[in-house]
Design an enzyme around this catalytic site. Structure first.
Site, PDB file in Angstrom:
ATOM      1  N   TYR A 144      37.708  33.537  45.805  1.00 32.95           N
ATOM      2  CA  TYR A 144      39.204  34.678  45.935  1.00 32.95           C
ATOM      3  C   TYR A 144      38.745  35.924  47.212  1.00 32.95           C
ATOM      4  O   TYR A 144      37.943  36.531  46.978  1.00 32.95           O
ATOM      5  CB  TYR A 144      39.308  34.891  44.613  1.00 32.95           C
ATOM      6  CG  TYR A 144      40.078  35.060  44.520  1.00 32.95           C
ATOM      7  CD1 TYR A 144      41.899  35.055  44.791  1.00 32.95           C
ATOM      8  CD2 TYR A 144      40.049  36.735  44.507  1.00 32.95           C
ATOM      9  CE1 TYR A 144      42.708  35.893  44.618  1.00 32.95           C
ATOM     10  CE2 TYR A 144      41.479  37.580  44.232  1.00 32.95           C
ATOM     11  CZ  TYR A 144      43.148  36.911  44.613  1.00 32.95           C
ATOM     12  OH  TYR A 144      44.423  37.221  44.489  1.00 32.95           O
ATOM     13  N   ASP A 239      33.327  38.490  52.764  1.00 32.51           N
ATOM     14  CA  ASP A 239      34.609  39.178  51.613  1.00 32.51           C
ATOM     15  C   ASP A 239      33.063  39.910  50.337  1.00 32.51           C
ATOM     16  O   ASP A 239      32.856  39.573  49.516  1.00 32.51           O
ATOM     17  CB  ASP A 239      34.936  38.726  51.360  1.00 32.51           C
ATOM     18  CG  ASP A 239      36.608  39.427  50.908  1.00 32.51           C
ATOM     19  OD1 ASP A 239      35.899  40.390  50.277  1.00 32.51           O
ATOM     20  OD2 ASP A 239      37.009  38.504  50.534  1.00 32.51           O
ATOM     21  N   LYS A 267      37.773  47.446  45.768  1.00 31.60           N
ATOM     22  CA  LYS A 267      37.460  47.605  44.446  1.00 31.60           C
ATOM     23  C   LYS A 267      36.835  49.619  45.104  1.00 31.60           C
ATOM     24  O   LYS A 267      37.557  50.784  45.123  1.00 31.60           O
ATOM     25  CB  LYS A 267      36.930  47.103  44.331  1.00 31.60           C
ATOM     26  CG  LYS A 267      38.214  45.181  43.539  1.00 31.60           C
ATOM     27  CD  LYS A 267      37.895  44.925  43.239  1.00 31.60           C
ATOM     28  CE  LYS A 267      38.119  43.717  42.641  1.00 31.60           C
ATOM     29  NZ  LYS A 267      38.336  42.069  43.459  1.00 31.60           N
TER      30      LYS A 267
HETATM   31  C1  LIG Z   1      39.749  41.594  44.266  1.00 35.05           C
HETATM   32  C2  LIG Z   1      38.982  40.998  45.711  1.00 35.05           C
HETATM   33  C3  LIG Z   1      40.218  40.799  46.371  1.00 35.05           C
HETATM   34  C4  LIG Z   1      41.118  41.296  46.451  1.00 35.05           C
HETATM   35  O1  LIG Z   1      41.781  42.539  46.165  1.00 35.05           O
HETATM   36  P1  LIG Z   1      43.231  42.754  46.209  1.00 35.05           P
HETATM   37  O2  LIG Z   1      42.539  44.701  46.436  1.00 35.05           O
HETATM   38  O3  LIG Z   1      43.166  42.550  44.726  1.00 35.05           O
HETATM   39  O4  LIG Z   1      44.033  42.436  47.045  1.00 35.05           O
HETATM   40  C5  LIG Z   1      39.483  39.823  47.628  1.00 35.05           C
HETATM   41  N1  LIG Z   1      38.331  39.673  47.337  1.00 35.05           N
HETATM   42  C6  LIG Z   1      37.595  39.703  46.698  1.00 35.05           C
HETATM   43  C7  LIG Z   1      35.744  39.084  46.954  1.00 35.05           C
HETATM   44  C8  LIG Z   1      37.464  40.184  45.767  1.00 35.05           C
HETATM   45  O5  LIG Z   1      36.565  40.167  44.693  1.00 35.05           O
END
Ligand SMILES: *Cc1c(COP(=O)(O)O)cnc(C)c1O
Length: 431
Positions: A144, A239, A267
């Site tokens: 994701y 990511d 995060k």
């Molecule tokens: C949470 C997350 C996102 C998206 O971040 P948001 O702050 O919710 O837009 C993208 N990539 C990864 C791996 C994530 O865990």
């Protein structure tokens, strides 16, 4: 535990907010009952609208590595807040946070702050395309990357087909530039690069996939990815929005010793305030505006409160903090693992550092999304409710992971295992 006030608030919210929420999983659609309204939270404990106390293993889905309302983080934010909430102009907080990011991510020379993980990924993809002059992006099923249009795709019927959007509202032309591959499959990688490598701008992956369960990858797979990107001049984007700062060496990249070209963060980096970031070598970042032609901007980017929260959070993440989290994690693994085993319950605890997942089992631990047994969600819904009734809050979806923070202690962890023991005993009686 009575939750009638939460349920009433949810009814009211349904009249004003889409599905009563501002982010879909919060709606409790795949578990029992209504969403729980939080009144306040401190450390590992949240107090809900009905006055119940819960030990929280969601921690705002990852950002709160030091728990809720950590006094030092609150103090930093408050001090900065008194001097203004947003400048739209450079300030020292941005430099401070950027330095801390670079200390922990050696592959980063220059950083750009944004306001969410989604924004970081979206911008990193644009940067990769701008830098390489290519359009195609490779992503993996089970990873994701936020709700970025070009990455909201699932696999077509055959290997190496271009993606079909997994949400209405995304044009084929957009999802059509994305190639979706399975995780854990070097053969698929080679096939796609042989076929199309010179058109691939970037490969994006969560090096530690943690949004579709916790699908720990073999190092050889990630190494293959690195070497194919090098061979074909494609950029490798890690990511690390969820995995970043969860390891003593910074990200999962440091943990396994593989350097990406671009890193995306979110995060933990904002310590509970909205921050995302992306960074890379000076050469790559130089194509970004105002140094170069690739445009990306933000009214609230580098927000002073958010920078202060991030700096305070990272400064608290010293070697002792990581050692503490690792100790707590291994206790959780032992305690919860032995309860699951005792009841022969078809679930296993997967854990790395402060991240954990109740994986439906038995069988080998899944490394790809299609290896996750699909009876998992139903079992999880019952476990989730049982834990909630005993005062333990886990994520309201079987595909979401749990988070330990420095505010958790052995009592919280042992308490969770004991609560689970009770839940499984009751479920066993029902079977
Ligand atoms: C949470 C997350 C996102 C998206 O971040 P948001 O702050 O919710 O837009 C993208 N990539 C990864 C791996 C994530 O865990």
């Amino acid at each position: 535990m009575d939750r009638s006030i939460s349920s009433q608030l949810h009814q009211e919210a349904n009249r004003h907010l889409v599905g009563g929420v501002n982010s879909p999983v919060r709606a409790f659609k795949s578990v029992h009952g209504d969403p729980i309204y939080f009144n306040r939270a401190s450390g590992a404990i949240v107090e809900d609208a009905d006055g119940n106390s819960l030990v929280d293993f969601v921690q705002s889905w990852g950002p709160l590595v030091h728990g809720h309302a950590h006094p030092e983080i609150i103090k930093s934010i408050s001090e900065v807040m008194a001097k203004g909430t947003s400048f739209g102009a450079p300030h020292i907080g941005e430099i401070e946070l950027a330095k801390r990011v670079k200390e922990r991510f050696p592959s980063i020379d220059l950083v750009r702050f944004v306001s969410s993980g989604t924004e970081a990924v979206m911008s990193a993809v644009r940067l990769a395309r701008g830098y390489t002059g290519r359009d195609a992006i490779v992503k993996f099923e089970g990873c994701y990357h936020g709700h970025v249009d070009s990455l909201m795709v699932k696999s077509g019927s055959g290997l190496a087909t271009f993606g079909i959007s997994s949400s209405p509202g995304i044009p084929d032309a957009t999802s059509g530039t994305t190639i979706v591959l399975p995780l854990d499959d070097e053969g698929a990688l080679e096939y796609v690069f042989n076929d199309n490598g010179e058109n691939i701008a970037a490969v994006i992956i969560e090096p530690l996939p943690a949004n579709n369960g916790l699908l720990i990858q073999r190092k050889e797979f990630l190494e293959k990815l690195r070497s194919l990107c090098d061979e074909y001049g494609s950029l490798l984007i890690f990511d690390e929005v969820i995995s970043g700062f969860r390891f003593p060496v910074g990200g999962y990249a440091g943990h396994i010793g593989i350097e990406p070209d671009i890193t995306t963060l979110g995060k933990v980096i904002g310590g509970g305030l909205p921050v995302g970031a992306y960074g890379a070598s000076r050469e790559i970042m130089s194509v970004l505006s105002p140094m170069g032609p690739v445009y990306q901007a933000g009214t609230l980017s580098g927000n002073p409160l958010a920078m202060a929260a991030g700096v305070a959070t990272i400064d608290l993440l010293d070697d002792d903090a990581y050692e503490f989290l690792e100790g707590l994690g291994s206790l959780l693994e032992r305690e919860v693992g032995s309860v699951l085993e005792k009841h022969s319950f078809p679930m296993r605890l997967v854990r790395i550092g402060s991240l954990f997942w109740l994986s439906p089992g038995p069988g080998a631990l899944p490394r790809r999304s299609d290896e996750i047994p699909d009876n998992g969600s139903k079992l999880y819904a019952d476990v989730h409710l049982g834990l909630l009734q005993r005062g333990y809050m886990m994520a309201p979806s079987s595909y979401e992971i749990g988070f330990l923070s420095t505010s958790h202690n052995e009592e919280h962890v042992i308490g969770l295992a004991k609560a689970l023991d009770g839940v499984l005993r009751d479920l066993g009686d029902l079977l």
